[in-house]
Scaffold this active site. Structure first.
Site, PDB file in Angstrom:
ATOM      1  N   CYS A  47       0.842  -1.208   0.000  1.00 49.80           N
ATOM      2  CA  CYS A  47       0.000   0.000   0.000  1.00 49.80           C
ATOM      3  C   CYS A  47       0.875   1.256   0.000  1.00 49.80           C
ATOM      4  CB  CYS A  47      -0.908  -0.021   1.234  1.00 49.80           C
ATOM      5  SG  CYS A  47      -1.778   1.532   1.497  1.00 49.80           S
ATOM      6  N   CYS A  50       0.238   3.260   3.574  1.00 48.94           N
ATOM      7  CA  CYS A  50       0.531   2.741   4.906  1.00 48.94           C
ATOM      8  C   CYS A  50       1.813   3.394   5.459  1.00 48.94           C
ATOM      9  CB  CYS A  50       0.696   1.223   4.860  1.00 48.94           C
ATOM     10  SG  CYS A  50      -0.854   0.314   5.007  1.00 48.94           S
ATOM     11  N   HIS A 118      -4.595   0.138   7.855  1.00 50.77           N
ATOM     12  CA  HIS A 118      -5.045  -0.091   6.486  1.00 50.77           C
ATOM     13  C   HIS A 118      -6.500  -0.571   6.420  1.00 50.77           C
ATOM     14  CE1 HIS A 118      -4.180  -0.904   2.218  1.00 50.77           C
ATOM     15  NE2 HIS A 118      -4.926  -1.985   2.360  1.00 50.77           N
ATOM     16  N   ASN A 156     -13.637   9.573  -1.568  1.00 48.70           N
ATOM     17  CA  ASN A 156     -14.261   8.549  -2.409  1.00 48.70           C
ATOM     18  C   ASN A 156     -14.095   7.242  -1.674  1.00 48.70           C
ATOM     19  OD1 ASN A 156     -14.925  10.189  -4.591  1.00 48.70           O
ATOM     20  ND2 ASN A 156     -12.897   9.937  -5.481  1.00 48.70           N
ATOM     21  N   SER A 164      -8.897   4.508  -5.613  1.00 54.54           N
ATOM     22  CA  SER A 164      -7.797   3.747  -6.197  1.00 54.54           C
ATOM     23  C   SER A 164      -7.029   2.958  -5.144  1.00 54.54           C
ATOM     24  CB  SER A 164      -6.845   4.701  -6.930  1.00 54.54           C
ATOM     25  OG  SER A 164      -6.419   5.717  -6.039  1.00 54.54           O
ATOM     26  N   HIS A 167      -6.805   1.920   1.416  1.00 52.54           N
ATOM     27  CA  HIS A 167      -6.378   2.531   2.691  1.00 52.54           C
ATOM     28  C   HIS A 167      -7.290   3.736   2.989  1.00 52.54           C
ATOM     29  CE1 HIS A 167      -3.102   3.160   5.737  1.00 52.54           C
ATOM     30  NE2 HIS A 167      -3.846   4.249   5.883  1.00 52.54           N
ATOM     31  N   HIS A 169      -8.668   6.993   3.359  1.00 51.83           N
ATOM     32  CA  HIS A 169      -8.103   8.316   3.104  1.00 51.83           C
ATOM     33  C   HIS A 169      -9.096   9.181   2.357  1.00 51.83           C
ATOM     34  CE1 HIS A 169      -7.471   6.506  -0.878  1.00 51.83           C
ATOM     35  NE2 HIS A 169      -7.261   7.719  -1.361  1.00 51.83           N
ATOM     36  N   GLN A 171      -9.248  13.318   0.237  1.00 54.76           N
ATOM     37  CA  GLN A 171      -8.405  14.228  -0.526  1.00 54.76           C
ATOM     38  C   GLN A 171      -8.855  15.662  -0.295  1.00 54.76           C
ATOM     39  OE1 GLN A 171      -7.393  13.028  -4.588  1.00 54.76           O
ATOM     40  NE2 GLN A 171      -8.815  11.328  -4.346  1.00 54.76           N
TER      41      GLN A 171
HETATM   42 ZN   LIG Z   1      -2.492   1.075   3.639  1.00 52.83          ZN
END
Ligand SMILES: [Zn+2]
Ligand SMILES: [Zn+2]
Length: 388
Positions: A47, A50, A118, A156, A164, A167, A169, A171
């Site tokens: 990843c 990570c 993760h 998203n 994509s 993990h 997250h 933006q």
């Molecule tokens: Zn990750």
């Protein structure tokens, strides 16, 4: 309105949506999405997000323990100074002649890792950890809006929305121009304020509170002092679309005070758990915050936060949740055909969708006023690392 086909107006954007309640009973022979199972590992060596791992651009992530923010290695928007020469592309603001217009677009793109784990997204986090994400969003918005006209905080979630990397997250993209959605909302909120002297979305909250048929979550159900309201908007396009609003006048994330941030972490936990419970599956969506366009002078937000009795303004902070799922984890809505060529359409009514979400939220929480994941702080203290 009930079973008759009708159109509904979105006062924020000035657009219409077609509502055809009768069509919801039609048989489904269309495509199904693969019901992907989410990763459960805490750390994935492959990843890019990570802690300690190498990113796609070659940089290595620090061994972060809380939220972690960095500038996107492949940004869609860049500040003007770092723009590479682009031969053959029209100079900023240049008229190509006649109907062909272009305009400069500068900005920055950052990635916000919600935490080091993760396999644990916002929905799995404790209120304490979600609060750290809220604080990170607010701090980023305060910093970036000193310089940029528009700061778009978003997430998203799920491959169905094009995420994509699994993990957890989000933006943040900024731009020196007002993007289309923001521009439409700006115009309509301004018009409403000029005509009525009150905020469009605060008026909308009063309308929805009276109607009570599209409310999904109202934290006055478990708090003495209600801070947040979640509704399926009257004009929703996506089947289970929701709008999350602070009840008091707040123009942007950075203005939220401590109590509002705590109650936001709580409401977010409940809303996301409810979404996942609806089809017993991690619910994909695009979500994002809309607040008053910048630039805002440094310190303006903290001054605003100190005065809890703010007057109503043109802009009211809000978050949109746009989930694509229609009636199961594998059947999604596509905006195609009439919806591309004429206007968006839906068959499940917003009132129906709100009823289903409300029922599942009540079941998920079983009437208890417990907070998602408990309030105990975890060992992971929120840590914020500034992008280089
Ligand atoms: Zn990750
Ligand atoms: Zn909006």
């Amino acid at each position: 309105m009930d079973d008759t086909t009708h159109r509904r107006f979105n006062p924020l954007t000035g657009r219409w949506v077609l509502v055809s309640p009768g069509r919801v009973r039609r048989p489904w022979h269309g495509g199904r999405e693969a019901a992907a199972t989410p990763p459960v590992v805490a750390h994935d060596p492959d990843c890019h997000l990570c802690p300690g791992n190498k990113r796609a651009g070659g940089a290595r992530n620090p061994d972060y323990r809380g939220t972690y923010v960095f500038t996107n290695d492949f940004p869609a928007l860049r500040p003007a100074a770092s723009d590479p020469a682009q031969p053959g592309v029209a100079q900023p603001g240049a008229e190509l002649g006649g109907l062909l217009r272009s305009a400069p677009a500068h900005g920055t793109c950052r990635v916000v890792c919600f935490g080091p784990d993760h396999g644990r997204g916002l929905v799995d986090m404790s209120s304490f950890e979600v609060r750290a994400v809220v604080d990170t969003w607010a701090a980023q918005e305060a910093e970036l809006s000193e310089r940029w006209r528009w700061v778009q905080v978003f997430e998203n979630r799920g491959t169905a929305m094009g995420a994509s990397n699994p993990h957890p997250h989000g933006q943040i993209w900024t731009c020196d121009a007002l993007p289309d959605e923001a521009a439409a909302e700006d115009i309509h909120q301004r018009e409403h304020f000029a005509q009525s002297g009150s905020s469009l979305l605060l008026d909308y909250i009063r309308t929805e509170t009276r109607a009570a048929e599209r409310i999904v979550l109202d934290d006055s159900d478990w708090l003495d002092d209600s801070d947040w309201l979640v509704v399926v908007p009257f004009w929703a396009v996506w089947p289970f679309e929701t709008l999350l609003l602070p009840r008091r006048p707040v123009q942007r994330l950075a203005e939220l005070d401590h109590a509002q941030r705590d109650s936001l972490a709580d409401v977010l936990g409940r809303l996301l758990a409810g979404y996942d419970a609806l089809f017993d599956h991690p619910f994909p969506f695009s979500m994002g915050w809309h607040g008053a366009p910048g630039p805002h002078p440094a310190g303006a937000a903290s001054r605003a936060t100190r005065s809890r009795r703010r007057p109503e303004g043109v802009w009211q902070l809000h978050a949109h949740f746009y989930p694509p799922l229609l009636r199961s984890p594998t059947i999604r809505k596509h905006l195609v055909g009439y919806e591309m060529l004429a206007e968006p359409a839906r068959d499940l009514t917003p009132e129906d969708a709100a009823g289903r979400l409300r029922a599942v939220m009540a079941e998920t929480w079983d009437g208890e006023a417990t907070l998602p994941g408990g309030l105990e702080p975890t060992s992971a203290a929120p840590l914020q690392i500034r992008p280089a």
